[in-house]
Design an enzyme around this catalytic site. Sequence first.
Site, PDB file in Angstrom:
ATOM      1  N   PHE A 160      30.564 -20.609 -21.525  1.00 15.52           N
ATOM      2  CA  PHE A 160      30.446 -19.868 -20.275  1.00 15.52           C
ATOM      3  C   PHE A 160      29.671 -18.423 -20.893  1.00 15.52           C
ATOM      4  CE2 PHE A 160      31.828 -16.540 -17.536  1.00 15.52           C
ATOM      5  CZ  PHE A 160      31.542 -17.096 -16.183  1.00 15.52           C
ATOM      6  N   ASP A 245      28.548 -14.441 -28.687  1.00 15.23           N
ATOM      7  CA  ASP A 245      28.859 -13.672 -27.477  1.00 15.23           C
ATOM      8  C   ASP A 245      30.517 -13.485 -27.615  1.00 15.23           C
ATOM      9  OD1 ASP A 245      30.019 -13.357 -24.744  1.00 15.23           O
ATOM     10  OD2 ASP A 245      29.059 -14.921 -23.732  1.00 15.23           O
ATOM     11  N   LYS A 274      33.077  -6.163 -20.797  1.00 17.36           N
ATOM     12  CA  LYS A 274      34.266  -6.036 -20.528  1.00 17.36           C
ATOM     13  C   LYS A 274      35.071  -5.035 -21.024  1.00 17.36           C
ATOM     14  CE  LYS A 274      34.508 -11.010 -19.127  1.00 17.36           C
ATOM     15  NZ  LYS A 274      34.167 -10.869 -17.690  1.00 17.36           N
TER      16      LYS A 274
END
Length: 418
Positions: A160, A245, A274
């Site tokens: 993801f 990531d 984030k």
Amino acid sequence: MNAPTGTHSAPASSPAPSASRSSQALIRAEEPVLAHNYHPLPVVVARAEGVWLEDVEGRRYIDMLAGYSALNFGHRHPVLTEAAHRQLDALTLTSRAFHNDRLAGFAERLAALTGQDMVLPMNTGAEAVESAVKLARKWAYDVKGVPRDRATIVVADGNFHGRTTTIVSFSGDPEAREGFGPFTPGFRSVPYNDLAALEAAIDETTAAVLIEPIQGEAGVLIPDEGYLTGVRELTRRANCLFLADEIQSGLGRTGRTLACDHESVRPDLVVLAKALGGGIVPVSAVVGRREVLGVLHPGEHGSTFGGNPLAAAVGTAVLGLLETGEFQRRAAELGEVLREGLTGLVGEGVTAFRSRGLWAGVDVDPSLGTGREISERLMREGVLVKDTHGSTIRLAPPLTITREELEISLAALRKVLG
């Protein structure tokens, strides 16, 4: 373990400003006007402080999701809100058409914290992943000598990385893909945690290998020890890049600054987002080696808001918290409390779990309900989590959580599974 300095206890249960309308009325009001790209839990949050949320009717909840790690430092951390307020009174946006007085310091400290050379500031996680893909392709053509438009990138099944058109092109999630083709070519997917499959997929056209050091959305899947080291060695031998990531796993979540730090691995590019914005503004970045980020020239890539003064000010305050090492230590130490609590639930409604630091994927016995149903039951007990797939829920509280608050949350989980 004591809460870190400057964190908050539960907010007082005084009515929130929007308490004149009930949760159900507010939820119904959203239906005609908001696109249905999310299926939120039926709770309407009006206030938050530290690890505590309060809905419009004054009910309080422990936040065990932390905005998918965007709120690593809790809601409205005083150091971060003070930095934002101070910058709001000075300068918010110039675009990169001009220099601003906050960006260079932010970039220097982020590079130093991650052990990298250069920083490409962006806004969202997906935007940063797209930037890393572009950088890898440009490096492949300009440095490695891959023929134009032939570069490939190897990814992992179950990944993801976001939901933009290019990213869903290499997603295995049918919900993310169906109805959004045609898809961007140039990607090969191999099983996660399988070095042999990865080696077989790499050839002379391979620009990079892009993986999550821990697959978050897939259920907090943690690879075997040595996997990240193996990826680094394979990519080095094949003269291609290792892109990590760390949007969810980075910035303290796993008990280290980066999840790759658990194996002392230094990727060529690391994608961050984030938590970098402190739960206040969207901030993302690609950090990496000068030889890779240096392939960009003016006009080849950009972002109006990337590196804006407000983002840089908040991001610098985030880095200040991480530079102390306090939050990495908290995640490691309280992660042991989380692991111990979940171990006691195995066979008592939990079939298996995976955890690292303050991050866990918990597989619930399907006979007890789906992950969504378990999340709704926990909500009624005053704990907010989110499901991933099937009967799996994820736990990712703010790193400011106390041992007592963590144990309250685990007790609630035990209750709903009983």
